[in-house]
Write a protein that holds these residues in place. Structure first.
Motif, short mmCIF file in Angstrom:
data_model
loop_
_atom_site.label_atom_id
_atom_site.label_comp_id
_atom_site.label_asym_id
_atom_site.label_seq_id
_atom_site.Cartn_x
_atom_site.Cartn_y
_atom_site.Cartn_z
N ALA A 1 0.81 -1.23 0.10
CA ALA A 1 -0.06 0.01 0.10
C ALA A 1 0.81 1.32 0.02
O ALA A 1 0.32 2.25 -0.40
CB ALA A 1 -0.76 0.12 1.17
N THR A 2 1.98 1.15 0.56
CA THR A 2 2.53 2.46 0.73
C THR A 2 4.12 2.39 0.14
O THR A 2 4.81 3.54 0.21
CB THR A 2 2.84 2.83 2.17
N LYS A 3 4.46 1.26 -0.57
CA LYS A 3 5.81 1.36 -1.07
C LYS A 3 6.97 1.56 -0.15
O LYS A 3 8.11 2.00 -0.50
CB LYS A 3 6.12 2.17 -2.16
N VAL A 4 6.80 1.29 1.25
CA VAL A 4 7.73 1.31 2.26
C VAL A 4 8.29 0.07 2.77
O VAL A 4 7.36 -0.87 3.00
CB VAL A 4 7.29 2.13 3.59
N PHE A 5 9.47 -0.09 2.73
CA PHE A 5 10.02 -1.46 3.09
C PHE A 5 10.18 -1.09 4.68
O PHE A 5 11.39 -0.53 5.12
CB PHE A 5 11.18 -1.68 2.38
N ASN A 6 9.65 -1.77 5.48
CA ASN A 6 9.70 -1.44 6.82
C ASN A 6 10.56 -2.48 7.68
O ASN A 6 10.14 -3.56 7.96
CB ASN A 6 8.42 -1.49 7.64
N PHE A 7 11.88 -1.90 7.73
CA PHE A 7 12.61 -3.00 8.69
C PHE A 7 12.49 -2.75 10.04
O PHE A 7 13.08 -3.51 10.75
CB PHE A 7 14.11 -2.12 8.40
N ALA A 8 11.56 -2.16 10.39
CA ALA A 8 11.25 -2.30 11.94
C ALA A 8 10.34 -3.40 12.17
O ALA A 8 9.71 -3.33 13.33
CB ALA A 8 10.91 -0.84 12.34
N ILE A 9 9.88 -4.09 11.28
CA ILE A 9 8.95 -5.07 11.66
C ILE A 9 9.27 -5.98 12.81
O ILE A 9 8.66 -6.49 13.53
CB ILE A 9 8.73 -6.06 10.14
N GLY A 10 10.84 -6.29 12.96
CA GLY A 10 10.90 -7.14 13.93
C GLY A 10 10.78 -6.53 15.51
O GLY A 10 10.58 -7.33 16.14
N GLU A 11 10.88 -5.21 15.31
CA GLU A 11 10.45 -4.81 16.74
C GLU A 11 9.13 -4.66 16.83
O GLU A 11 8.62 -4.90 18.08
CB GLU A 11 10.91 -3.16 16.64
N PHE A 12 8.11 -4.51 16.04
CA PHE A 12 6.65 -4.47 15.97
C PHE A 12 6.52 -6.00 16.78
O PHE A 12 5.53 -6.28 17.67
CB PHE A 12 6.06 -4.62 14.79
N ILE A 13 7.16 -7.10 16.19
CA ILE A 13 6.85 -8.33 16.78
C ILE A 13 7.12 -8.42 18.11
O ILE A 13 6.32 -8.98 18.92
CB ILE A 13 7.86 -9.40 15.93
N CYS A 14 8.47 -7.98 18.45
CA CYS A 14 8.87 -8.12 19.63
C CYS A 14 8.08 -7.54 20.69
O CYS A 14 7.64 -7.79 21.78
CB CYS A 14 10.36 -7.57 19.51
N ILE A 15 7.54 -6.07 20.36
CA ILE A 15 6.80 -5.34 21.24
C ILE A 15 5.42 -6.10 21.50
O ILE A 15 4.91 -6.12 22.40
CB ILE A 15 6.71 -3.62 20.82
N GLY A 16 4.85 -6.36 20.41
CA GLY A 16 3.49 -7.10 20.45
C GLY A 16 3.63 -8.39 21.31
O GLY A 16 2.83 -8.54 22.31
N ALA A 17 4.61 -8.96 21.18
CA ALA A 17 4.74 -10.30 22.18
C ALA A 17 5.02 -9.91 23.72
O ALA A 17 4.27 -10.49 24.52
CB ALA A 17 5.93 -10.84 21.63
N PHE A 18 5.68 -8.73 23.67
CA PHE A 18 6.00 -8.43 25.08
C PHE A 18 4.68 -7.92 25.65
O PHE A 18 4.47 -7.90 27.01
CB PHE A 18 7.13 -7.32 25.23
N ILE A 19 3.82 -6.90 25.01
CA ILE A 19 2.70 -6.31 25.27
C ILE A 19 1.66 -7.65 25.88
O ILE A 19 1.13 -7.47 27.00
CB ILE A 19 1.81 -5.55 24.38
N VAL A 20 1.58 -8.72 24.97
CA VAL A 20 0.74 -9.78 25.55
C VAL A 20 1.02 -10.51 26.64
O VAL A 20 0.36 -10.55 27.71
CB VAL A 20 0.45 -10.79 24.47
#
Lengths: 348, 294, 427
Positions: free
Chosen positions: B31-50
């Motif tokens: 959708a936005t043509k942005v290659f998001n290298f921060a996906i790893g952090e999204f995973i990590c933060i999501g897991a930690f929030i749970v």
């Protein structure tokens, strides 16, 4: 823009690097300072300058590849490793003198860079970045699994020696590194002023148009990779002979991102930007690390976690803010400052 | 032969988990043509929030998962608003560096909040393993695999077929033309980042369940890059296929090739395959073909 | 306008008085005890891949040295003057994110600050700093107990525990002597395979000497298989080992890796049929927590300095760490940091007693390694029976003789016994 009163009367003057007597004076003072630096610098500053110079050479290579030719490379840390290992193997195992090992390391790295640069003929932009990211992982893997490199235990290499002089003190290594850096900067600056440099810039700006105009895009893209990685190989060789030990862990992905960040922060496409970006990034890194224990004293009860965590946070934040507010880098900000000073009190 | 089936079955299962992460990448890029290298952090933060809401605060697991999903979505929203919006129109390199810097920042923030101590969820998935054609696949990995297919299928279906996604597909094709046609591109960009954040939080949940929650999770973001490329960057079925393929290759490589070369071939093989694809088929298996010859 | 001469006289008089007073005070009898500062440098990866372990080391060390300074510092007898003096430790620490270039940068900066000893936490970084140590004459202590760093022994590198190979040897001893008679039928053979990561760290378990040792002890070695550090499932490797008849699997990496291995064994339903042996680096509370019930019954060697044991010294150490870091969760790796602290305290005390003040890096290195045996010191709290022998005496085999053999039971680590690590790495 040049200062008031400075005009170009012929082509030579227009293309000159140093225009006014004031510039000449500044240049000579700088060279003298750099040459006599070891006599008044402490151990820490000497080693810091050695690291900075190696970083600058690396950034220069990336500048040619990225700033001039527009090819993104996320694997420069691994290429530096190739140069370091080549130089170490040549001096330690094969017994070639350092003066030959240095350029050979550069050439070998250039050839390896060429191999990973072949896809640049087919892919562009950030797909190429991913190829070089692959290069980063694959090269480190190969280094870890060869007998000759000592595998995962790394290897040691002797100090650099030029003829009868063995360069084993920080001062001597500093002179060597500074001399090589000076040569590299000179070479890079002149590269952009020649036909080759203009062809690279044409490829960067619009490669289809360049092809239409008769610039052999394939040749120049590959040449850019070769030269860019040649520089990195030289930097790697100097690194190996400063540390006298090489290990695959010394070339992680983090460093590749650091070099890329240096180019962006300094300003893509200008030599001044590349050098300034390198110095600023490295200096910023040092500043954060020095400040960490002081921060820890402010918030002791949260464990030894909080202060180190602030390091990457501030680092990332500064780069992000820079990219949002100053996307053309430090070089552009400096040019703006100079122009405003020269034009004052006029607006334009 | 049973070794081959074992490797294949495990590879597919593991690949299913990678596919979730690949889905996050692809959605954003589509959708936005942005290659998001921060996906790893999204995973990590999501897991930690749970984890935070489940273990120290003691809420029941479904509530924790829900909060994690909301948290992931919110994180995606914040990142889009603060980091990506100002970079519209900038060259692709600047955006890559922006996401890399974002990953540093989020990494530091995660350590600040949760420390570096590893953590684990209370077990909620069945133990033991299934027998599939003579190969044993862990039940928890199987569960995540099936869940990934369901999620991926739902999102893929929505993006390909549903009427509501026509504006999104238009924005993905060409932002200027879509805007001219009345599509609110900014709103879509935000929406996609929120969805990607949610998907990544779910991915973090899966990874955390299988291997535990710690600061190694961000590395999975990079692991998935070959998967995304092999599958095709702008295709959702491609992301899932890419994840599965890379999972299988990893296991087959580690089973058959590792003994020959002395180990560690998994990452290298994934990237070698990726480079081969990039040379001969840059748009991956399912991606959109762009004709630009040099 | 003339300033009053009286005013000038008063101001100048006060300044002279103050200077004189301070000078007198500095040399007054109450302050004649020399309170000097010994600087040591510390660089660990507080962010990055192994941050959980390194943060624990760092917290323990900061707490240890702060407590030492508060108690008055190190008491020593200056050999030059015969006076008893006190020296406090200035602990300069920094984060290096587990990146070698930063470790080297930290080392050079701290050397510029005047440190006499350096603490380091990474294998790659230690290898790089080894050469720098020899050149700049500053000894180091580190936890990367691979053969390349430990042998040949020289005075610039100290480790706080046995080499990985040596502790594995202790495990083999226990398995063959005590486990086999109880668990295998008469004449049954121990069949052992290694599943580890493809790094220097992981591969350090197996040296040629270890293979020969296993053969000596009648253990059938089934080979070494690798798994990626980030692998979430290692059942293919486990299955391959089990198909060859393995009854023991050994591993050497960090706790998350080991916990994945334990989970893979559990998923295949083999828990109890295949035993897991974990070496120093991975057998800690993190492993037990992450592997959950799959950890039950795992045997391993722990890092020395097991402050989770009940012992008066351990209680004191826990209290010290909690005093400065009340929110921290003390676990196994904190013990290793405490170990560093004790070794450094002993070494610097020995150096001060031998060379007095000011100390150079070479002095400290000599004190740690004196061929006449002065580097031997007795563990101060009686934590683990035996001596720490840090000499470069060629007749001595291992950096550290003893380690704790542990078992994971009901979510906790219990000491089975203290074992002697055979000096395999020097063979």
């Amino acid at each position: 823009m040049p200062p008031c009163g400075v005009y170009s009367r012929n082509y030579a003057e227009d293309m000159a690097t140093v225009r006014t007597p004031f510039h000449w004076g500044l240049l000579i003072i700088l060279l003298l300072l750099l040459a006599f630096f070891p006599s008044f610098a402490t151990y820490y500053w000497l080693t810091l300058m050695i690291f900075m110079c190696i970083f600058v050479i690396n950034t220069l290579g990336l500048h040619i590849l990225l700033g001039c030719a527009g090819q993104i490379s996320l694997g420069h840390s691994a290429f530096m490793g190739v140069g370091a290992y080549t130089s170490a193997i040549l001096t330690a195992k094969v017994g070639i003198p350092f003066l030959f090992a240095l350029p050979l390391a550069g050439i070998v790295t250039g050839l390896v860079g060429l191999i990973f640069g072949f896809p640049s003929v087919r892919v562009k932009g950030f797909y190429l970045a991913l190829v070089t990211l692959g290069a980063q992982f694959i090269l480190v893997y190969v280094i870890e699994h060869l007998e000759i490199t000592g595998g995962t235990n790394g290897m040691t290499c002797p100090f650099a020696s030029i003829g009868p002089w063995v360069l084993d003190t920080p001062a001597k290594i500093y002179w060597l590194t500074m001399a090589v850096t000076g040569v590299m900067i000179f070479f890079t600056h002149n590269l952009t002023r020649t036909r080759v440099g203009r062809a690279l810039i044409a490829v960067r700006d619009n490669d289809i148009a360049a092809e239409v105009l008769g610039v052999d895009v394939v040749y120049y893209k590959l040449l850019a990779f070769f030269i860019g990685c040649f520089f990195t190989g030289i930097a790697g060789s100097l690194w190996a002979h400063y540390l006298t030990s090489v290990h695959p862990d010394q070339f992680p992905l983090y460093n590749s991102i650091l070099y890329l960040g240096a180019i962006i922060v300094g300003g893509i496409g200008t030599l001044f930007g590349a050098i300034t970006g390198a110095i600023v990034m490295r200096g910023f890194d040092e500043a954060i690390r020095i400040a960490t224990p002081a921060l820890a004293e402010l918030f002791p009860t949260l464990g030894a976690n909080i202060a180190p965590a602030i390091g990457p946070m501030v680092y990332g934040l500064v780069i992000m803010i820079f990219l949002i507010f100053e996307p053309r880098g430090l070089h552009h900000a400096w040019e703006r400052l100079k122009s405003s000073i020269r034009l004052w009190p006029f607006a334009y | 032969m049973s070794t081959f089936f074992h490797l294949l079955a495990n590879g597919l299962a593991v690949g299913g988990v990678y596919a979730v992460v690949a889905l996050g990448f692809t959605l954003i890029f589509k959708a936005t043509k942005v290659f998001n290298f921060a996906i790893g952090e999204f995973i990590c933060i999501g897991a930690f929030i749970v984890w935070s809401f489940t273990v120290p605060f003691g809420l029941p697991l479904p509530v924790g998962i829900l909060i994690g999903i909301l948290g992931g979505g919110f994180l995606g929203f914040l990142c889009e608003r603060l980091c990506v919006r100002p970079m519209i129109g900038q060259p692709v390199l600047s955006i890559i560096i922006m996401t890399l810097a974002l990953s540093f920042f989020l990494n530091g923030a995660a350590i600040l909040v949760w420390g570096s101590m590893p953590a684990s969820y209370p077990t909620y998935l069945p133990k033991g393993s299934f027998e599939v054609a003579g190969a044993a696949v862990g039940k928890d990995i199987m569960f995540c695999f099936v869940a990934t297919l369901v999620i991926g299928g739902a999102i893929g279906f929505y993006f390909q077929r549903a009427k509501g996604s026509i504006p999104m597909r238009a924005a993905a094709e060409d932002q200027q033309v879509a805007q001219a046609a009345g599509v609110r591109v900014k709103k879509i960009s935000t929406l996609v980042w929120i969805v990607a954040g949610i998907v990544c939080a779910v991915g973090g949940l899966f990874l955390g369940t299988i291997r535990g929650v710690d600061m190694y999770l961000p590395e999975f973001g990079l692991k998935v890059v070959p998967a995304v490329l092999v599958g095709g960057l702008e295709s959702i079925p491609g992301a899932i296929a890419g994840g599965l393929i890379i999972g299988v290759l990893e296991k087959l490589g580690s089973g058959y090739i590792n003994p020959l070369v002395g180990g560690g071939i998994e990452t290298a093989i994934a990237y070698i395959i990726m480079i081969i694809f990039l040379i001969f088929r840059p748009y991956g298996l399912f991606g959109l073909k762009k004709i630009e010859r040099i | 306008m003339k300033h009053s001469n009286m005013g000038k006289f008063i101001v100048w008089g006060m300044m002279v008085f103050l200077t004189f007073g301070l000078w007198l005070g500095a040399y007054s009898p109450a302050m004649s005890q020399e309170v000097r500062l010994v600087k040591i440098g510390n660089s660990h990866g507080l962010t990055g891949a192994v941050s959980v372990a390194h943060t624990a080391y760092m917290e323990a060390m900061i707490a240890y040295f702060k407590d030492l300074n508060e108690r008055g510092g190190i008491e020593f007898t200056n050999p030059k003057t015969g006076k008893v003096g006190k020296a406090k430790i200035e602990h300069i620490w920094a984060d290096d994110g587990y990146v070698v270039s930063k470790i080297v940068a930290n080392f050079t900066r701290m050397k510029g600050d005047g440190i006499v000893f350096f603490i380091n936490g990474s294998v790659g970084g230690s290898l790089a700093c080894l050469e720098l140590s020899k050149r700049d004459k500053i000894a180091q202590i580190h936890a990367g107990n691979i053969k390349a760093l430990m042998y040949p022994k020289h005075k610039w590198m100290v480790t706080s525990s046995a080499a990985y190979t040596d502790s594995f040897g202790a495990g083999i001893d226990w398995i063959t002597k005590e486990w086999t008679p109880k668990n295998l039928p008469a004449g049954g053979k121990v069949k052992l395979g290694i599943i580890t990561s493809d790094t220097a760290f992981g591969k350090a378990l197996l040296e040629p000497s270890t293979e020969a040792y296993m053969k000596e002890r009648g253990v059938e070695f089934l080979g070494m298989l690798f798994a990626g550090v980030g692998d979430i499932d290692m059942s293919p490797q486990v299955k391959s080992m089990v198909d060859k008849g393995a009854n023991w699997i050994a591993c050497n990496h960090t706790a998350p890796f080991a916990s994945n291995l334990a989970k893979s064994i559990g998923r295949l339903g083999l828990q109890g049929k295949v035993n897991l042996f974990l070496n120093q680096a991975c057998f800690d509370d993190v492993f037990v927590q992450q592997a959950g019930e799959y950890a039950e019954g795992t045997i391993g060697i722990g890092f020395t300095g097991h402050i989770l044991d009940s012992h008066p010294y351990n209680d004191k150490m826990r209290e010290i760490i909690k005093r400065y870091y009340p929110n921290t969760n003390i676990f196994y790796q904190h013990g290793n940091g405490v170990n560093y602290g004790r070794i450094i305290e002993a070494g610097i005390t020995a150096a001060l007693n031998k060379f007095g003040f000011p100390l150079t890096g070479e002095n400290v290195a000599d004190a740690f390694f004196s061929a006449d045996g002065k580097g031997v010191w007795k563990s101060p709290g009686g934590l683990i029976p035996g001596d720490y022998d840090l000499t470069s005496n060629p007749a001595d085999n291992a950096m550290l003789h003893d380690a704790a053999l542990l078992v994971a039971e009901k979510g906790k680590l219990k000491v089975i016994k203290y074992v002697h690590c055979p000096g395999l790495s020097f063979r």
